[in-house]
Motif scaffolding. Structure first.
Motif, PDB file in Angstrom:
ATOM      1  N   ALA A   1       0.669   3.649  -3.000  1.00 60.40           N
ATOM      2  CA  ALA A   1       0.540   5.043  -2.895  1.00 60.40           C
ATOM      3  C   ALA A   1       1.480   5.927  -3.225  1.00 60.40           C
ATOM      4  O   ALA A   1       1.176   7.086  -4.018  1.00 60.40           O
ATOM      5  CB  ALA A   1      -0.037   5.286  -1.450  1.00 60.40           C
ATOM      6  N   ILE A   2       2.519   5.490  -2.852  1.00 57.50           N
ATOM      7  CA  ILE A   2       3.476   6.863  -3.164  1.00 57.50           C
ATOM      8  C   ILE A   2       3.731   6.797  -4.693  1.00 57.50           C
ATOM      9  O   ILE A   2       3.843   7.826  -5.345  1.00 57.50           O
ATOM     10  CB  ILE A   2       5.068   6.310  -2.334  1.00 57.50           C
ATOM     11  N   VAL A   3       4.064   5.915  -5.365  1.00 57.62           N
ATOM     12  CA  VAL A   3       4.089   5.670  -6.814  1.00 57.62           C
ATOM     13  C   VAL A   3       3.046   6.479  -7.358  1.00 57.62           C
ATOM     14  O   VAL A   3       3.139   7.172  -8.648  1.00 57.62           O
ATOM     15  CB  VAL A   3       4.354   4.301  -7.475  1.00 57.62           C
ATOM     16  N   VAL A   4       1.642   6.026  -6.966  1.00 59.93           N
ATOM     17  CA  VAL A   4       0.707   7.069  -7.687  1.00 59.93           C
ATOM     18  C   VAL A   4       0.533   8.387  -7.485  1.00 59.93           C
ATOM     19  O   VAL A   4       0.329   9.197  -8.177  1.00 59.93           O
ATOM     20  CB  VAL A   4      -0.611   6.331  -7.496  1.00 59.93           C
ATOM     21  N   ALA A   5       1.106   8.887  -6.189  1.00 57.96           N
ATOM     22  CA  ALA A   5       0.736  10.198  -5.759  1.00 57.96           C
ATOM     23  C   ALA A   5       2.390  11.099  -6.195  1.00 57.96           C
ATOM     24  O   ALA A   5       2.142  12.161  -5.995  1.00 57.96           O
ATOM     25  CB  ALA A   5       0.583  10.313  -4.365  1.00 57.96           C
ATOM     26  N   ARG A   6       3.038  10.467  -6.376  1.00 56.21           N
ATOM     27  CA  ARG A   6       4.429  10.926  -6.673  1.00 56.21           C
ATOM     28  C   ARG A   6       4.200  12.028  -7.614  1.00 56.21           C
ATOM     29  O   ARG A   6       3.598  11.681  -8.848  1.00 56.21           O
ATOM     30  CB  ARG A   6       5.391   9.856  -7.126  1.00 56.21           C
TER      31      ARG A   6
ATOM     32  N   VAL B   1       1.065   4.771   7.065  1.00 60.56           N
ATOM     33  CA  VAL B   1       1.564   3.519   7.084  1.00 60.56           C
ATOM     34  C   VAL B   1       2.318   3.117   8.342  1.00 60.56           C
ATOM     35  O   VAL B   1       2.068   2.097   9.153  1.00 60.56           O
ATOM     36  CB  VAL B   1       2.333   3.107   6.002  1.00 60.56           C
TER      37      VAL B   1
ATOM     38  N   ILE C   1       0.962  10.160   3.626  1.00 65.08           N
ATOM     39  CA  ILE C   1       0.563   8.659   3.625  1.00 65.08           C
ATOM     40  C   ILE C   1       1.770   8.002   3.937  1.00 65.08           C
ATOM     41  O   ILE C   1       1.457   7.009   4.717  1.00 65.08           O
ATOM     42  CB  ILE C   1       0.835   8.674   2.071  1.00 65.08           C
TER      43      ILE C   1
ATOM     44  N   ILE D   1      -4.729   1.752   4.909  1.00 64.65           N
ATOM     45  CA  ILE D   1      -3.887   1.529   3.743  1.00 64.65           C
ATOM     46  C   ILE D   1      -5.138   2.005   2.551  1.00 64.65           C
ATOM     47  O   ILE D   1      -4.607   2.458   1.833  1.00 64.65           O
ATOM     48  CB  ILE D   1      -3.695  -0.051   3.715  1.00 64.65           C
TER      49      ILE D   1
ATOM     50  N   GLY E   1       0.666  -1.118  -0.066  1.00 65.00           N
ATOM     51  CA  GLY E   1      -0.001  -0.067  -0.084  1.00 65.00           C
ATOM     52  C   GLY E   1       0.989   1.167  -0.067  1.00 65.00           C
ATOM     53  O   GLY E   1       0.649   2.341  -0.930  1.00 65.00           O
ATOM     54  N   LEU E   2       1.869   1.306   0.896  1.00 63.87           N
ATOM     55  CA  LEU E   2       2.930   2.469   0.811  1.00 63.87           C
ATOM     56  C   LEU E   2       3.327   2.745  -0.522  1.00 63.87           C
ATOM     57  O   LEU E   2       3.427   3.797  -1.071  1.00 63.87           O
ATOM     58  CB  LEU E   2       4.024   1.983   1.794  1.00 63.87           C
ATOM     59  N   ILE E   3       4.172   1.558  -1.074  1.00 67.45           N
ATOM     60  CA  ILE E   3       4.901   1.872  -2.225  1.00 67.45           C
ATOM     61  C   ILE E   3       3.657   2.257  -3.496  1.00 67.45           C
ATOM     62  O   ILE E   3       3.984   3.170  -4.021  1.00 67.45           O
ATOM     63  CB  ILE E   3       5.494   0.453  -2.718  1.00 67.45           C
TER      64      ILE E   3
ATOM     65  N   ALA F   1      -4.413   8.679  -2.981  1.00 68.95           N
ATOM     66  CA  ALA F   1      -3.214   8.816  -3.876  1.00 68.95           C
ATOM     67  C   ALA F   1      -3.969   8.796  -5.084  1.00 68.95           C
ATOM     68  O   ALA F   1      -3.505   9.844  -5.906  1.00 68.95           O
ATOM     69  CB  ALA F   1      -2.254   7.870  -3.574  1.00 68.95           C
TER      70      ALA F   1
ATOM     71  N   LEU G   1       2.472  13.231   0.412  1.00 73.00           N
ATOM     72  CA  LEU G   1       3.220  12.189   0.306  1.00 73.00           C
ATOM     73  C   LEU G   1       3.432  11.865   1.906  1.00 73.00           C
ATOM     74  O   LEU G   1       3.395  10.694   2.428  1.00 73.00           O
ATOM     75  CB  LEU G   1       4.313  12.329  -0.395  1.00 73.00           C
TER      76      LEU G   1
ATOM     77  N   TYR H   1      13.097   2.138   0.393  1.00 69.67           N
ATOM     78  CA  TYR H   1      12.414   2.242  -0.985  1.00 69.67           C
ATOM     79  C   TYR H   1      12.016   3.696  -1.064  1.00 69.67           C
ATOM     80  O   TYR H   1      12.623   4.548  -2.192  1.00 69.67           O
ATOM     81  CB  TYR H   1      11.328   1.567  -1.151  1.00 69.67           C
ATOM     82  N   GLU H   2      11.344   4.515  -0.232  1.00 71.98           N
ATOM     83  CA  GLU H   2      10.998   5.629  -0.156  1.00 71.98           C
ATOM     84  C   GLU H   2      12.372   6.600  -0.241  1.00 71.98           C
ATOM     85  O   GLU H   2      12.497   7.639  -1.007  1.00 71.98           O
ATOM     86  CB  GLU H   2      10.434   6.256   0.888  1.00 71.98           C
TER      87      GLU H   2
ATOM     88  N   ALA I   1      -4.883   5.600   2.280  1.00 72.27           N
ATOM     89  CA  ALA I   1      -3.537   5.926   1.520  1.00 72.27           C
ATOM     90  C   ALA I   1      -3.825   5.889  -0.143  1.00 72.27           C
ATOM     91  O   ALA I   1      -3.367   6.671  -0.671  1.00 72.27           O
ATOM     92  CB  ALA I   1      -2.144   5.421   2.175  1.00 72.27           C
ATOM     93  N   VAL I   2      -4.149   4.664  -0.479  1.00 66.73           N
ATOM     94  CA  VAL I   2      -3.951   4.192  -1.902  1.00 66.73           C
ATOM     95  C   VAL I   2      -5.119   5.222  -2.691  1.00 66.73           C
ATOM     96  O   VAL I   2      -4.990   5.798  -3.649  1.00 66.73           O
ATOM     97  CB  VAL I   2      -4.116   2.721  -2.008  1.00 66.73           C
TER      98      VAL I   2
ATOM     99  N   ARG J   1      -4.018  11.904  -7.791  1.00 66.57           N
ATOM    100  CA  ARG J   1      -3.449  11.851  -9.491  1.00 66.57           C
ATOM    101  C   ARG J   1      -4.625  11.972 -10.280  1.00 66.57           C
ATOM    102  O   ARG J   1      -4.320  12.588 -11.328  1.00 66.57           O
ATOM    103  CB  ARG J   1      -2.901  10.048  -9.268  1.00 66.57           C
TER     104      ARG J   1
END
Lengths: 174, 381, 112, 699, 149
Positions: free
Chosen positions: A156-161, E69, E65, C83, A152-154, C90, E62, E113-114, C86-87, C94
């Motif tokens: 969300a970040i990838v989408v919102a980046r 988590v 988010i 979660i 979820g973290l990755i 996001a 960001l 990763y971030e 968040a998603v 976007r």
């Protein structure tokens, strides 16, 4: 009517009012604020059912986390706020009927059933028992939650980046 | 035992058959109205005095002896001052936001163990409760900033919320490491675990090197949580006029100011309780002091012990508050990127490392502290 | 009539019902993805209340498991909601950045 | 001999190794040395060893009824009166053991081959991770296939079936920068989806009848006479059998869903070899072999036979005109799959499975050999540009020759044994027992001849004659060892001795050492469950044996000779041969019998889209306007009757109705049916919930 | 324990009622002489320009988010870590240790990763441009490959 009864009724009424505001208020920020109220009412219900850890987790994760993210999302752009937020009266017709019917049906079910006495336990150590459950039968799910959180973290970040690359290419092409 | 029970136990002095919730409300009134709010007010005075001392000025000295009633004058001024709101302001949220901040900061006092008997609510999840209530503050700041419809406010509010939520993570992990060492989440029991070689060890800050480091992580994170210098970016007066509370005046601003100090005191109290041993002193155990005084046939020892405990506890907390004020005149403000880097790239990894270290320490040495180990070695030698 | 109201399942289930119905209504009528998301939160909370309440019905009796299952389920609901927040948000941001619109009905370019 | 428990553990380990390799490859593959290809190769090799152990166990038992099963409850819900139970399980029997051995063997060799073939894909930084992900996908695919083989119930079988579909999609579209590859992957995915959906419906229908997905339960139910007697039961069995066969039609690319397989050749050649020739498409056949008793009971076998026979003939004709070396092989795969399906249809259970195995081996060999040629020719796939490669690629040539002889059905090669068995069964069924089904053997024999013809055409065009593209051909040289070794191994396995068993069986102590068959270990080991032996048919088989064998040998020889005459010695010029046929035949073949056109332009553009448009209009006009907005529009309608009727109809209904111009309206209305309005979906769900509640309340 | 909840509740209620009460009482005590200058939005003495709701940097988002988590993680670790000391003293700490720190480790992977992708850097421009250039080069490279084949 004991103090606990009073408190539960208070939570119930608060939750009902707040969730109604969430559903009906045309301003999204007010809906978000009302959502805080609803979540607090739910936390109150958790506490009155003896689930203290859950109530605190509701506060920390929901109120302190999710609501903040929602508020950020709302405030991130004025247009989200200014946009018409509810469907027109026309389109609300069917959902309204549907909701009322659903609610009446469920209430009928609720009233006509004998649920039996509730035992609100005087939990001395909910946290310990939750910990034991999480390290016991729910251990796998606990680890799974970690994986879900990671993805979820990755995700969300990838989408919102913010994507500078796209802007650059657009600029270059035009 | 909570304060309310303590009060209801004094049934020699009060009429019988009073419902319990009266006591619990009385306890709340005593702690919040009798302690948190006045101390919060006095802190404004002390801060000005401390600032003046640092800058070799005199500071407030007109109202009362040494200007000590200054906070009272300030309070009255705020109370009576005209309270304007911008015409675009969203009045409902505008009024709600300071309340939310205040509620979060003051409500958390329920779990502060002033002494063995004076605690608002001896919750099983004490530490967690404090975290939960403290997380309301970010909401209040964000909503307040939004509702005043001012660019500076909104910018400050966004910064504030991002900062507060970010620093909640290292704060939580630092608290978590204390939970690992103590095996408890109830504040009273955590403090009890820090008696001088009594039931466990010494103050948790000296329990092991990892906790020692995590105390500083906690301290820095708590500073950021309270928006204190060097983390006062949300109200950075040189950049954002006054940040999230630019449009607030009168009592609404007063509530924000009160909440900020209440927050500082609350975090200082928590630090005193969980890291610095609460009411415990080295070499002595307050609970063993018996003076033998009595009143109307009842021993006054518990009362005296309680007074001692409260004094010791508040002494520790006030040292921390003093350090917080000291830092204000010592450190410059951070930039936003430095702030975030500090949180995500330094504090969180360090706190995680310390958490793992503390766990391993507890595991390897069966929960003994450094001091126990050393004394054990000396005893063995 | 009001005595023992906290010791009867009805009020909790009623609260859950109300949350569910209002959540459903929110999801159906909001023309804003963030609003729809709030409705989802309400529905999730309705489910969580039910879990805790029904666990309390059998708590510490012979039929119950010793693991506080209801509370654990609710805990996981809270976690998953986080979660999801968040998603989902996001994605909302976007989409908003790309289309300046977050009416879920208007954003359909992503379908396969 | 091993204990059953350890066999089960071993069987579970077989798919586990590639799965672990997949996870490693997917997450850290690109950081490992050599992009981690060795992880996948060694994992599948370990699986191969495990499969060999299971195979050896099966061999040492040598019992047609050898079955080892184990199952665990996965999901148990429902009440005592209405149980609902999903079980996971492992079923090891002769079928699965042979299949496991074949799949792991082919997969190991193809993985090895890929390390060479995909080599040039890992040179560049930007594409490097694709090399790792290629192996990741291959491993995932292998894992799913192996899990499918060992699963003891339709449900898990279906799960892994879908995973394989996913892998197929990923791998066909592996060269994703090529639009054709991307389209082919979507086409393959969507086409097989039709079959999968029908299969799923069939599975659920079966579950409602039997209450279990497990094969054991299904066999037992059939044995106890489920569906028996009544017409309704028979119809149900037919229905279920038909739907299950639809799954095979999709996955094994049978008529009329065959369109995706030739396009799937857009994937890298190892993928074609592993997935689109040897294993995944065989899974469809595996499914109908597994559910054979059910199909027989339902009486769908004739349909299956016709579909198979038709597909095989139809694809063989298409293969003649192809110039892309991989396309030829693709159509031959279709054709051979048709053979297998035909065999199932005529009841030749063993022959079908045997052809599945032999075909997998020689087709993998053929594909990899063509891959080696393509590799040597620097990714040139057109046969006209090849030629004269015999001397330059000696090992590849020999291996491919062996495999070609095998597929052509020349005696002493494996294809002969299995194909012969199929043709004989078809002859016995269609020629002797039911003369009205004469088409089946005729199509089979014709295809046999055509197969020999076009396969040797491929050989002659590629390895003999003059080089078409001199530059490439002259630079071609033998491929490295990791590419020719798999070819040699598979070519070796394409010899008939291994399957006829006259030799192997004798050597290993089972059966008599007699030349001429009759003692094939296959025939002894692989027996259809439940189905009783039909003495009469057995007799017919014996009768058909000699004529069938002679006919197939003669036809194969004719095909080869004819091919020689046309493409090697050029006694008969190819152009002249082509002119023999009328123009429309050529046109039809060039357009692949218009199937793509039919699906894309007719079904989708002319039927489906107008229908959806109609439905959208219905949705918007009837449901939206009348049901939803109706209460408000009543007023408007009253007004419009007074005012200008035309204007208001156009204004209100068409323009204002959806707040846009007509094209927008059409676009928007199209969406409402297809996808999108999630809120409406939810509304429908809520209405359904309410309806259910009311129903329960009323009833 | 419910009694303690009541105690805590009384704190929360008091803390919530207090500001409301104070504002309410002060409403009657304080003067109110509004005029338009007083009510204008403060913008350093200038007339306010445009709306206050300018599009914000979604880096705030960001951060929120990532926070969410980790917040969940911290909250979930509390009940488990509470068992740790007892288990360490009485034995059986290994499973708890592995569980908790497996959980932690998985999320640290996310953090790393971030970190590597620069998502927790407030100033991302430099990183992004570098990344953009690299991806652009890769894109071109692939494009040329297609042309070759």
């Amino acid at each position: 009517m004991s103090f606990l009864d009073f408190f539960v009724v208070f939570c119930f009424l608060g939750g009902v009012v707040c969730s109604a505001v969430v559903a009906l208020h045309p301003n999204i920020l007010y809906a978000a604020v009302a959502l805080i109220g609803s979540l607090l009412a739910v936390a109150g219900v958790y506490a009155s059912l003896g689930a203290d850890f859950l109530a605190a987790a509701q506060l920390i994760i929901y109120v302190g986390g999710v609501i903040v993210v929602i508020l950020f999302a709302v405030m991130m752009s004025e247009s989200i706020y200014k946009r018409r937020f509810l469907d027109g009266v026309k389109k609300m017709f069917l959902p309204t009927i549907l909701s009322i019917a659903l609610m009446l049906g469920m209430f009928k079910l609720l009233v006509s059933t004998n649920w039996g006495e509730l035992r609100i336990p005087n939990y001395e150590n909910t946290t310990i028992r939750i910990g034991q459950a999480l390290t016991g039968p729910y251990a796998l799910i606990f680890e799974y939650v970690a994986i879900v959180l990671l993805f979820g973290l990755i995700g969300a970040i990838v989408v919102a980046r913010p994507n500078i690359l796209k802007k650059d290419q657009d600029g270059g092409n035009s | 035992m909570s304060l309310a029970e303590f009060l209801s136990g004094l049934n020699d002095f009060i009429p019988p058959n009073v419902p319990f919730f009266v006591f619990s409300i009385a306890a709340a009134v005593i702690v919040i109205l009798g302690f948190a709010m006045p101390i919060g007010g006095i802190c404004t005075y002390i801060e000005r005095k401390v600032a003046a001392d640092f800058q070799e000025r005199i500071g407030p000295n007109r109202v009362g002896p040494f200007g000590i009633l200054q906070f009272f004058a300030d309070g009255i001024k705020m109370f009576l001052k005209e309270d304007t709101a911008t015409k675009n302001a969203d009045m409902f949220i505008y009024n709600l936001a300071p309340g939310l901040v205040t509620a979060g900061a003051l409500g958390a006092f329920a779990a502060i163990p002033f002494s063995k008997y004076v605690i608002g609510a001896d919750l099983d999840i004490g530490i967690f409760y404090v975290m939960a209530l403290a997380s309301l503050v970010s909401l209040g700041i964000l909503l307040g900033a939004w509702s005043s419809e001012n660019k500076w406010s909104l910018l400050g509010g966004m910064r504030g919320a991002a900062q507060i939520v970010s620093y909640e993570i290292p704060l939580g992990i630092a608290l978590l490491s204390v939970v690992v060492v103590s095996g408890q989440m109830s504040m009273i029991k955590i403090v009890d675990g820090q008696a001088w070689l009594g039931s466990g060890s010494f103050w948790y800050i000296f329990h092991n090197p990892f906790l020692f480091l995590n105390f500083f992580v906690y301290f820095v994170a708590a500073l950021a949580e309270c928006n204190r210098t060097p983390f006062d970016l949300p109200e950075a007066e040189s950049e954002l006029v006054s940040g999230f509370n630019t449009e607030f005046s009168g009592m609404r601003f007063g509530l924000y100011a009160l909440a900020e100090f209440a927050d500082v005191i609350m975090f200082a109290c928590v630090a005193a309780a969980i890291f610095l041993g609460g009411w415990h002193l080295p070499f002595v155990n307050i609970e063993n002091i018996h003076l033998g005084w009595s009143l109307a046939g009842k021993s006054l020892d518990p009362l005296i012990q309680t007074l001692f405990m409260i004094l010791i506890f508040l002494g520790k907390a006030s040292v921390i508050v003093f350090v917080v004020m000291w830092l204000r005149w010592t450190l410059p403000r951070l930039r936003v990127d430095q702030l975030m880097d500090l949180c995500w790239k330094y504090l969180i990894p360090i706190a995680f490392f310390n958490l793992v270290g503390a766990s391993l320490w507890v595991w390897i040495f069966k929960g003994q502290s450094m001091i126990e180990l050393i004394s054990g070695m000396m005893g063995a030698g | 009539m009001f005595a023992g109201i906290a010791h009867n399942l009805t009020i909790y289930l009623a609260m859950s019902t109300v949350f569910f119905v209002f959540g459903l209504f929110t999801i159906l009528t909001r023309r804003n993805a963030v609003g729809v998301f709030m409705g989802v939160e309400l529905v999730l909370n309705a489910a969580a209340i039910n879990f805790v309440a029904f666990y309390a019905l059998k708590a510490d009796s012979a039929q119950s498991s010793p693991w506080l299952d209801g509370q654990i389920f609710s805990l996981f609901i809270i976690v998953l909601a986080a979660i999801e927040a968040a998603v989902a948000l996001a994605i909302v941001l976007r989409v908003f950045g790309a289309k300046k619109n977050i009416d879920p009905d208007q954003v359909m370019e992503l379908r396969g | 001999m091993m204990a059953n428990d350890s066999l089960i553990t071993l069987a579970l380990l077989i798919p586990a190794f590639p799965l672990v390799a997949y996870l490693i490859q997917a997450f850290v593959g690109k950081r490992l040395p050599r992009m981690g290809d060795w992880v996948s190769v060694s994992a599948i090799f370990v699986s191969f060893i495990c499969a060999s152990i299971i195979f050896a166990n099966m061999w040492s038992n040598f019992d047609p009824n050898w079955v080892v099963t184990a199952h665990w409850t996965w999901l148990d819900s429902g009440t005592a009166a209405h149980p609902f139970k999903l079980e996971l399980g492992v079923r090891l029997d002769n079928l699965a053991a042979v299949m496991l051995f074949m799949v792991t063997l082919c997969a190991t060799l193809i993985h090895l081959f890929s390390t060479g073939y995909m080599r040039d894909y890992d040179g560049k930084e930007s594409d490097g991770y694709r090399y790792a992900s290629f192996f990741a996908f291959l491993s995932l695919f292998t894992s799913a296939m192996l899990a499918l083989v060992i699963s003891d119930n339709l449900f898990t079988l279906f799960m892994f079936w879908e995973v394989m579909g996913l892998c197929s999609y990923l791998l066909i579209g592996f060269y994703r920068h090529k639009p054709s590859a991307a389209n082919a992957s979507i086409k393959a995915f969507m086409t097989t989806r039709i079959g999968d959906t029908l299969l799923f419906i069939g599975m659920l229908a079966l579950f409602t009848q039997i209450g279990s997905f497990r094969f054991d339960d299904i066999y037992a139910a059939i044995e106890q006479g489920a569906f028996g007697g009544e017409t309704l039961g028979f119809a149900t069995a037919t229905f279920i059998g038909f739907l299950i066969f639809c799954g095979t039609v999709g996955k094994s690319a049978q008529f009329p869903l065959q369109v995706w397989l030739p396009d799937a050749m857009e994937g890298p050649t190892p993928v074609s070899a592993l997935i689109h020739a040897a294993t995944m498409v065989a899974a469809g056949v595996y499914l109908i072999i597994r559910t054979f008793p059910l199909l027989e009971l339902g009486g769908v076998l004739p349909l299956i036979a016709y579909v198979g026979a038709f597909t095989s003939l139809f694809a063989a004709i298409l293969a003649i005109k192809q110039f892309d070396i991989k396309k030829v092989l693709a159509y031959s795969t279709l054709s051979q799959l048709g053979y297998m399906v035909l065999a199932v249809g005529v009841g030749a259970y063993t022959a079908s499975f045997m052809h599945l195995i032999t075909h997998a081996i020689f087709k993998a060999c053929l594909f990899m050999a063509s891959g080696a040629v393509i590799y040597a020719m620097h990714h040139e796939q057109d046969m006209r540009k090849m030629g004269d490669l015999r001397k330059r690629l000696p090992i590849t040539y020999k291996a491919m020759l062996v495999a070609t002889l095998a597929i052509s059905g020349v005696p002493l090669f494996s294809g002969f044994v299995s194909k012969d068995a199929i043709l004989v069964s078809a002859l016995a069924y269609g020629g002797f027992e039911h003369p009205e089904h004469m088409f089946l053997p005729i199509a089979g024999f014709l295809t046999a001849g055509l197969t020999a013809f076009y396969m040797f055409r491929l050989m002659f065009m590629t390895f003999f004659g003059e080089a078409g593209d001199k530059k490439h051909v002259e630079h071609a040289h033998e491929v490295p060892w990791n590419m020719w070794l798999p070819l040699v191994v598979l070519a070796g396995l394409s010899l008939s001795v291994l399957f006829s068993g006259s030799v192997t069986g004798g050597l290993l102590g089972h059966g008599d050492f007699v030349l001429g068959g009759g003692n094939e270990w296959f025939v002894k080991l692989i027996k259809a469950p439940v189905v009783k032996v039909d003495e009469h048919f057995e007799h017919l088989l014996h009768q058909a044996h000699l004529p069938g064998m002679i006919a197939s040998v003669v036809l194969a020889t004719l095909g080869i000779v004819f091919s020689w005459l046309v493409y090697k010695s050029k006694t008969i010029p190819a152009e002249k041969l082509a002119k023999l046929w009328p123009n429309f035949v050529h046109k039809a073949i060039d357009n692949l019998y218009y199937f793509d056109w039919l699906y894309k332009d007719v079904f989708i553009k002319r039927v489906f889209l107008p229908f959806s448009r109609l439905m959208a209009r219905f949705d918007d006009l009837i449901i939206d306007r009348i049901l939803v907005d109706g209460w408000k529009d009543v007023n408007a309608v009253v007004k419009t009757f007074i005012g200008k009727f035309d204007d208001t109809v156009i204004d209100e209904v068409l323009v204002d109705g959806v707040g846009g111009s007509v094209p927008q309206y059409l676009g928007a209305s199209l969406r409402t049916l297809q996808n999108g309005k999630i809120q409406r979906y939810l509304m429908v769900a809520a209405v359904a919930l309410l309806t259910i509640y009311l129903l329960i309340g009323v009833l | 324990m419910l009694q303690e909840f009541a105690n805590a509740l009384s704190f929360i209620v008091l803390a919530a009622v207090l500001p409301v009460g104070i504002l309410f009482v002060s409403k009657f005590l304080r003067p109110s002489y509004p005029y338009s200058g007083k009510l204008a939005t403060y913008e350093c003495g200038e007339d306010p320009v445009g709306s206050a709701f300018v599009m914000f940097n979604n880096r705030f988002y960001l951060v929120a988010i990532v926070f969410l988590v980790f917040d969940v993680e911290v909250a979930l670790l509390f009940p488990i870590m509470r068992l740790f000391r007892e288990a360490a003293i009485n034995g059986g700490a290994l499973p708890i240790f592995l569980l908790a720190f497996g959980f932690l480790f998985v999320l640290l992977v996310g953090l790393i990763y971030e970190w590597k992708k620069g998502d927790i850097d407030w100033v991302r421009d430099a990183i992004e441009r570098k990344q953009a250039l690299r991806e652009d080069a890769a894109f071109k490279h692939r494009f040329e490959n297609v042309k070759d084949s």
